[in-house]
Design a protein around this motif. Sequence first.
Motif, PDB file in Angstrom:
ATOM      1  N   ALA B 120       0.835  -1.197   0.000  1.00 60.34           N
ATOM      2  CA  ALA B 120       0.000   0.000   0.000  1.00 60.34           C
ATOM      3  C   ALA B 120       0.869   1.247   0.000  1.00 60.34           C
ATOM      4  N   GLU B 121       1.985   1.181   0.716  1.00 64.93           N
ATOM      5  CA  GLU B 121       2.859   2.341   0.814  1.00 64.93           C
ATOM      6  C   GLU B 121       3.366   2.775  -0.559  1.00 64.93           C
ATOM      7  N   ASP B 122       3.766   1.799  -1.378  1.00 59.75           N
ATOM      8  CA  ASP B 122       4.243   2.141  -2.721  1.00 59.75           C
ATOM      9  C   ASP B 122       3.094   2.537  -3.627  1.00 59.75           C
ATOM     10  N   ASP B 123       1.959   1.891  -3.390  1.00 58.68           N
ATOM     11  CA  ASP B 123       0.825   2.114  -4.265  1.00 58.68           C
ATOM     12  C   ASP B 123       0.275   3.543  -4.103  1.00 58.68           C
ATOM     13  N   PHE B 124       0.248   4.021  -2.862  1.00 55.28           N
ATOM     14  CA  PHE B 124      -0.191   5.399  -2.637  1.00 55.28           C
ATOM     15  C   PHE B 124       0.928   6.396  -2.945  1.00 55.28           C
ATOM     16  N   GLY B 125       2.145   5.945  -2.727  1.00 61.26           N
ATOM     17  CA  GLY B 125       3.310   6.773  -3.075  1.00 61.26           C
ATOM     18  C   GLY B 125       3.340   8.094  -2.332  1.00 61.26           C
ATOM     19  N   ASP B 126       3.624   9.160  -3.091  1.00 59.05           N
ATOM     20  CA  ASP B 126       3.789  10.496  -2.504  1.00 59.05           C
ATOM     21  C   ASP B 126       2.521  11.046  -1.878  1.00 59.05           C
ATOM     22  N   LEU B 127       1.405  10.430  -2.186  1.00 58.87           N
ATOM     23  CA  LEU B 127       0.154  11.003  -1.706  1.00 58.87           C
ATOM     24  C   LEU B 127      -0.076  10.757  -0.219  1.00 58.87           C
ATOM     25  N   LEU B 128       0.742   9.898   0.391  1.00 59.73           N
ATOM     26  CA  LEU B 128       0.652   9.720   1.841  1.00 59.73           C
ATOM     27  C   LEU B 128       1.351  10.917   2.500  1.00 59.73           C
ATOM     28  N   VAL B 129       0.680  12.066   2.509  1.00 56.21           N
ATOM     29  CA  VAL B 129       1.350  13.296   2.938  1.00 56.21           C
ATOM     30  C   VAL B 129       1.443  13.439   4.446  1.00 56.21           C
ATOM     31  N   SER B 130       0.734  12.596   5.176  1.00 53.25           N
ATOM     32  CA  SER B 130       0.796  12.689   6.631  1.00 53.25           C
ATOM     33  C   SER B 130       0.687  11.279   7.190  1.00 53.25           C
ATOM     34  N   ASP B 131       1.239  11.053   8.367  1.00 51.54           N
ATOM     35  CA  ASP B 131       1.208   9.710   8.962  1.00 51.54           C
ATOM     36  C   ASP B 131      -0.193   9.272   9.346  1.00 51.54           C
ATOM     37  N   CYS B 132      -1.108  10.222   9.420  1.00 52.90           N
ATOM     38  CA  CYS B 132      -2.456   9.884   9.883  1.00 52.90           C
ATOM     39  C   CYS B 132      -3.465   9.795   8.748  1.00 52.90           C
ATOM     40  N   PHE B 133      -3.012  10.042   7.534  1.00 53.06           N
ATOM     41  CA  PHE B 133      -3.947  10.323   6.442  1.00 53.06           C
ATOM     42  C   PHE B 133      -3.940   9.190   5.426  1.00 53.06           C
ATOM     43  N   ILE B 134      -5.110   8.690   5.082  1.00 54.30           N
ATOM     44  CA  ILE B 134      -5.204   7.679   4.025  1.00 54.30           C
ATOM     45  C   ILE B 134      -5.943   8.310   2.858  1.00 54.30           C
ATOM     46  N   PRO B 135      -5.224   8.706   1.810  1.00 59.69           N
ATOM     47  CA  PRO B 135      -5.871   9.419   0.714  1.00 59.69           C
ATOM     48  C   PRO B 135      -6.855   8.529  -0.030  1.00 59.69           C
ATOM     49  N   GLN B 136      -7.932   9.146  -0.484  1.00 52.93           N
ATOM     50  CA  GLN B 136      -8.906   8.426  -1.306  1.00 52.93           C
ATOM     51  C   GLN B 136      -8.865   8.914  -2.735  1.00 52.93           C
ATOM     52  N   ILE B 137      -8.970  10.252  -2.862  1.00 50.21           N
ATOM     53  CA  ILE B 137      -9.120  10.803  -4.198  1.00 50.21           C
ATOM     54  C   ILE B 137      -8.197  12.003  -4.395  1.00 50.21           C
ATOM     55  N   VAL B 138      -7.907  12.269  -5.648  1.00 52.86           N
ATOM     56  CA  VAL B 138      -7.244  13.504  -6.024  1.00 52.86           C
ATOM     57  C   VAL B 138      -8.299  14.350  -6.717  1.00 52.86           C
ATOM     58  N   TYR B 139      -8.509  15.549  -6.234  1.00 50.39           N
ATOM     59  CA  TYR B 139      -9.441  16.429  -6.924  1.00 50.39           C
ATOM     60  C   TYR B 139      -8.683  17.698  -7.257  1.00 50.39           C
ATOM     61  N   SER B 140      -9.278  18.541  -8.059  1.00 47.77           N
ATOM     62  CA  SER B 140      -8.566  19.773  -8.328  1.00 47.77           C
ATOM     63  C   SER B 140      -9.530  20.944  -8.380  1.00 47.77           C
ATOM     64  N   THR B 141      -8.985  22.099  -8.090  1.00 49.19           N
ATOM     65  CA  THR B 141      -9.744  23.327  -8.242  1.00 49.19           C
ATOM     66  C   THR B 141      -9.303  23.923  -9.565  1.00 49.19           C
ATOM     67  N   THR B 142     -10.268  24.144 -10.431  1.00 48.62           N
ATOM     68  CA  THR B 142      -9.913  24.586 -11.765  1.00 48.62           C
ATOM     69  C   THR B 142     -11.017  25.515 -12.291  1.00 48.62           C
ATOM     70  N   PHE B 143     -10.935  25.904 -13.556  1.00 50.18           N
ATOM     71  CA  PHE B 143     -11.868  26.919 -14.046  1.00 50.18           C
ATOM     72  C   PHE B 143     -12.868  26.382 -15.058  1.00 50.18           C
ATOM     73  N   GLY B 144     -14.075  26.917 -14.970  1.00 55.80           N
ATOM     74  CA  GLY B 144     -15.087  26.646 -15.983  1.00 55.80           C
ATOM     75  C   GLY B 144     -15.493  27.974 -16.607  1.00 55.80           C
TER      76      GLY B 144
END
Lengths: 549, 370
Positions: B120-144
């Motif tokens: 799991a550690e490699d699979d999530f990679g850099d997205l494990l930004v905190s020891d307490c956090f299990i990322p689910q999704i990447v979203y973005s703020t962008t323009f319409g």
Amino acid sequence: MRASDAASKKKGVLAADGTPLKRSLNRALRMQKLRALMLVAPLLIFVLVTFIAPIADMLWRSVENDIVSDTLPKTTEALEDWDANGNELPGETVYRALYDDIFFAQEAKLHTRLGSRLNYELTGMSSLFRKSGRSVEDMGEVYQDQFEDLNEFWEDGENWNSFMGSDSWLSAIQSWDEDSDTAQPRFEMRDGIADMLPNTAAAYQRFADFIQLEDEDNLYDEDPWAIVYSSFYEDLTGETASQIASYSGPAAAEIKAAAEAAPDFETVDYVAAFREIDEDWHSLDVWQTIKIYSPDLTTGYFLNSVDMQKSADGAELRPEDERIYGILFWRTMVMSVAITASCILLGYPVAWILANLPSRTANLLMILVLLPFWTSLLVRTSAWKVMLQQQGVINDTLVWLGLVADADRLVLINNQTGTIIAMTHILLPFMILPMYSVMQTIQPSYLRAAKSLGATNWTAFWRVYFPQSVPGIGAGSILVFILAIGYYITPEIVGGTSGTFISNRIAYHISSSLNWGLAAALGAILLAAVLILYYAYDKIVGIDNVKLG
Amino acid sequence: MKLTKMLMASTALTVAAGMSHADGHMANEMTIVSWGGAYSNSQQKAYHEPYMEKTGVSIINDESSAEAVAKLRAMNEAGNVTWDVVDVVAADAIRLCDEGLAMEIDPEEDLAAAPDGTSAEDDFGDLLVSDCFIPQIVYSTTFGYRTDMVPEGVDAPSDVCSIFDLETYPGKRSLEKRPIANMEWALLCDGVAKDEIYDVLATEEGQDRALAKLDTIKDDVIWWSAGADTPQLLADGEIFMGSTYNGRLFSAIVEQDQPIGMLWDAQMFDLDGWIIPTGLSDERVARAKDFIKFATDTQRLADQAAYISYGPARKSSAPLVGQHAELGIDMAPHMPTDPANSENTFLYNYEFWADYRDDIDAKFQAWLVQ
């Protein structure tokens, strides 16, 4: 009758059961009072628990500042002698104390909270503490490694316990079963250890408390933290080291050997070590901030609420581009007055019509007042948003009527106009209802009498009717105004940037920036403003004149 | 007397009921906190329902994620944590972890490995930004932007700096009412190189420069604080272009068929995921961990993408992203993480904003009201 009364008075009046009547009466009254109290008790407790206590707690937060002295107890003490106005950094002892404090704080994860607290005052403190928390452990390991290289004895928590703990505690912890439901025996220091090794004993005690109470791990097999080793080194080379020669308790041989080796140890320069973690530890600003905020009570939040800040030379105004609370408080007051005034202007004729129509028609019209009153606040606010926007119904109508050109449609929302329109509509019933109930009690015959005496319509209204309706205006105004200054949902939705109130900032600090102290101070000022206005109102108009029905 | 007894009994009952409710945890219940709306819905379908079916645990949804940090801090102070699993953005997770309000998670032990055995550690990679956090999704703020409001003879905007170009693209804009993202975009469009933005923003002049850039469009900006505002303003034709979360734009464009186009240029990446609050009983921790292990495995994360256009945080989930559950369209091209979309992205600097948030926010707010 009179004769028997006089006779009984001599003996004292007795009730049927023979007790004096007075006592019997008192008892009955007390019962009654108690019963009455029991009846109101649920509400009283409810109000105390859910209303008074939280408000008091919140107000307390506006001045509370224990976090600095609680998290950095030794540092704040050591800083007392340091001159914050000077140009010199604090000395070695302060850095040593800082090491101690940050070490324990990071184990308890309190250093980041302190960091965010101080970050309100000085940018960068948050990351400074976070960074220091991560690195501070390595600092003490210099000593730990040397003790452990000297003798394997120092590696093991069990060995430390064997001479730090008292005999009775040792036997208790050894026979304690971890899986049983009984609590872990609390650590007890061996007699005399604290005299010989004061720093070690203090550090060990805090370590033991943390392991037993916070982590709930078995202290007996926990190895001590690095800080115990650095304290141990200080004791072995410090003033109390002379006592070691005469020590004969457990581990005497190991301690003596360590005492002999300690003077040759490589040492840690705490001043330099902290500089290595971050240059900022050698910045005067950082130390001044810690010193200024070390007392348990602070005016910092209140100063911030009035666009000021604390500095080494006392209170001063914030930079101009950070002053917002003055503007917001003033705007909240002015706009609330405007909303109250427009409620009076719109509400007065409506209340007058309601009060003077035959009751059947009045009741029908009353529904028009009450229906929006019963509609959800959010629904009405959102409806205004749709109506007032540039492509909305009102602008469309104006363009269709040719009153406004298509290119320059009116900007009615996301500004002060939007807030005033929406809030006037929402608060209007609070103005109409008290006015209506007061106007209903005004006898129509007074007006007729005035007219029959030759008054014009206007004079009759202004000199006879209006003065009698003032209590209604007063009640409505005070209701509307006080509700208005606390509003935040409506200004948030329709106010844009120029139409938001101070409550929007309070809400922001409560739920988003988590600066609860500042939110509490802003709230306290708002509360004080309401009380002052209420007092002024009472002096000028008289609160007795307010009639709600 | 009878009355008093009844009163006391009913008070006691109310208090007892209140307490049992506050505790909220009969043997088989857990409270999961999230953001509500389409997002909670996607979690309900992809995680909660299969989990309830599998284990018989009933999941209570709470939609308080916007105030999660404040509420968790209050619960912690009161010593009564009623939430089991909380969905928060990465910045909040970092703060909660730092303050000891969230539990540390060991990815190796507490999270499921990928089907091919990658940890799991490699699979999530850099997205494990905190020891307490299990990322689910990447979203973005962008323009319409409104496709029908693009002036004739001009290309539709494709560059983030169109937001500052009032001449080519007249009309109102909407921007989020906070400095994060806006300050970065302002500097980027003022000619600062992408990797220098935070160095510049750390200085007084840099902050003034960003505000000066924003000043050029200040009169034409409607500031939003709820993610639904921009799509609504676009749909009403109130604004020409505005920033919001990519999932909201997806729903306005694809699900509601509005005349809206979107930009992926300089999209501001952010993460959203789970934390477990500290202060839970062992039994509740075990259940929360079990849920998280289940809900963040490769298949489950890919399933969520069938309901909402946010990219799964695991690398191994990406190839499994299929079609929209109702519309049947391919979801991959709508993900912020899709290679075609992520040519120019921005992961905002959590560390920087943790430090500078109070300071820059005070300036930003003062600038707004003045």
